[in-house]
Design an enzyme around this catalytic site. Structure first.
Site, PDB file in Angstrom:
ATOM      1  N   TYR A  94      20.152 -49.083  34.203  1.00  0.00           N
ATOM      2  CA  TYR A  94      18.757 -48.382  33.529  1.00  0.00           C
ATOM      3  C   TYR A  94      18.345 -48.997  32.263  1.00  0.00           C
ATOM      4  O   TYR A  94      17.524 -48.601  31.721  1.00  0.00           O
ATOM      5  CB  TYR A  94      18.934 -46.859  33.574  1.00  0.00           C
ATOM      6  CG  TYR A  94      19.991 -46.580  32.555  1.00  0.00           C
ATOM      7  CD1 TYR A  94      21.381 -46.251  33.344  1.00  0.00           C
ATOM      8  CD2 TYR A  94      19.905 -46.327  31.520  1.00  0.00           C
ATOM      9  CE1 TYR A  94      22.444 -45.773  32.474  1.00  0.00           C
ATOM     10  CE2 TYR A  94      20.988 -45.849  30.524  1.00  0.00           C
ATOM     11  CZ  TYR A  94      22.167 -45.689  31.274  1.00  0.00           C
ATOM     12  OH  TYR A  94      23.241 -45.275  30.535  1.00  0.00           O
ATOM     13  N   GLY A  95      19.388 -49.900  31.690  1.00  0.00           N
ATOM     14  CA  GLY A  95      19.571 -50.202  30.065  1.00  0.00           C
ATOM     15  C   GLY A  95      19.356 -51.700  30.053  1.00  0.00           C
ATOM     16  O   GLY A  95      18.524 -52.364  30.576  1.00  0.00           O
ATOM     17  N   THR A  96      20.237 -52.000  29.058  1.00  0.00           N
ATOM     18  CA  THR A  96      20.303 -53.355  28.483  1.00  0.00           C
ATOM     19  C   THR A  96      20.688 -54.522  29.621  1.00  0.00           C
ATOM     20  O   THR A  96      20.564 -55.527  29.545  1.00  0.00           O
ATOM     21  CB  THR A  96      21.272 -53.669  27.332  1.00  0.00           C
ATOM     22  OG1 THR A  96      22.545 -53.349  27.765  1.00  0.00           O
ATOM     23  CG2 THR A  96      20.631 -52.663  26.297  1.00  0.00           C
ATOM     24  N   LEU A  97      21.243 -54.024  30.824  1.00  0.00           N
ATOM     25  CA  LEU A  97      21.653 -54.857  31.994  1.00  0.00           C
ATOM     26  C   LEU A  97      20.608 -55.184  32.910  1.00  0.00           C
ATOM     27  O   LEU A  97      20.674 -56.096  33.855  1.00  0.00           O
ATOM     28  CB  LEU A  97      22.732 -54.188  32.755  1.00  0.00           C
ATOM     29  CG  LEU A  97      24.152 -53.988  32.230  1.00  0.00           C
ATOM     30  CD1 LEU A  97      24.944 -53.113  32.753  1.00  0.00           C
ATOM     31  CD2 LEU A  97      24.864 -55.499  31.789  1.00  0.00           C
ATOM     32  N   GLU A 121      31.120 -51.956  29.095  1.00  0.00           N
ATOM     33  CA  GLU A 121      30.386 -50.736  29.035  1.00  0.00           C
ATOM     34  C   GLU A 121      31.323 -49.687  28.306  1.00  0.00           C
ATOM     35  O   GLU A 121      30.951 -48.702  28.311  1.00  0.00           O
ATOM     36  CB  GLU A 121      29.760 -49.993  30.193  1.00  0.00           C
ATOM     37  CG  GLU A 121      28.832 -50.916  30.707  1.00  0.00           C
ATOM     38  CD  GLU A 121      27.519 -50.882  29.843  1.00  0.00           C
ATOM     39  OE1 GLU A 121      27.201 -50.475  28.987  1.00  0.00           O
ATOM     40  OE2 GLU A 121      26.796 -52.264  30.314  1.00  0.00           O
TER      41      GLU A 121
HETATM   42  N1  PCA Z   1      24.031 -50.823  29.899  1.00  0.00           N
HETATM   43  C1  PCA Z   1      24.137 -49.923  31.049  1.00  0.00           C
HETATM   44  C2  PCA Z   1      24.217 -48.664  30.621  1.00  0.00           C
HETATM   45  C3  PCA Z   1      23.424 -48.657  29.295  1.00  0.00           C
HETATM   46  C4  PCA Z   1      23.132 -50.092  28.866  1.00  0.00           C
HETATM   47  O1  PCA Z   1      22.545 -50.407  28.174  1.00  0.00           O
HETATM   48  C5  PCA Z   1      22.874 -50.115  32.116  1.00  0.00           C
HETATM   49  O2  PCA Z   1      22.009 -51.145  31.679  1.00  0.00           O
HETATM   50  O3  PCA Z   1      22.616 -49.397  33.059  1.00  0.00           O
END
Ligand code: PCA
Length: 173
Positions: free
Chosen positions: A27-30, A102
């Site tokens: 849900y984030g930077t990935l 992570e």
């Molecule tokens: N990386 C993981 C968790 C939050 C982040 O930045 C993600 O993208 O799900």
């Protein structure tokens, strides 16, 4: 008539890793277009196959926190919004890489959450009748209490109007 084997959405064309594939919801930077997506497509880190878009069945607070403006899903089900993200099938090597990247289990913990499929990639269903999947998610229960008071988002974009630009790992002091 050819028959199809389908395990966790992975078809016969790539079953070499089928015993060890796991579903991960990011849900984030990935996510695609975000600062750490490059790791998802780096085959030196393992395999990650995009399967579609989804959102959490439960509501959670998604905050941007700390001096590096890192997105965190706080593990407080029932508070916040349904969080949008992407569903991947990953092999054991990629899962191990992601855990380390992570900071699991210190920064984030990887737990199973129910994810509603919003848009599935390619043909075929999810294998679940109601379009809900159990996926691993990196969320946190080890956060400073003041983070609960930060603004909650329903999706993450590092260049969103919040103006909190993410500091890459390699740029941190
Ligand atoms: N990386 C993981 C968790 C939050 C982040 O930045 C993600 O993208 O799900």
């Amino acid at each position: 008539t050819p028959s199809y084997t389908c395990f966790w959405g992975v078809t016969e064309h790539d079953t070499t890793h089928f015993l060890t594939m796991a579903r991960v919801f990011v849900y984030g930077t990935l996510k695609k277009g975000q600062p750490n997506y490059k790791h998802m497509i780096n085959t030196a880190k393992g395999l990650a196959k995009f399967q579609g878009r989804g959102r959490t069945v439960e509501k959670y607070p998604l905050v941007i926190a700390g001096k590096y403006n890192i997105p965190y899903m706080l593990n407080i089900p029932g508070t916040g919004h349904h969080i949008a993200g992407e569903i991947y099938s990953v092999d054991e090597q990629m899962l191990q890489f992601l855990d380390e990247f992570e900071g699991c289990p210190d920064m984030y913990q990887r737990t199973l959450m129910r994810i509603q499929v919003v848009e599935w990639e390619g043909k075929g269903g999810t294998g679940e009748a109601d379009g809900v999947l159990e996926c691993f998610v990196y969320s946190t229960a080890t956060y400073p209490p003041e983070w609960v008071g930060l603004p909650y988002y329903d999706s993450y974009d590092s260049s969103g109007k919040h103006g909190l630009s993410y500091v890459l790992r390699e740029s941190r002091e």
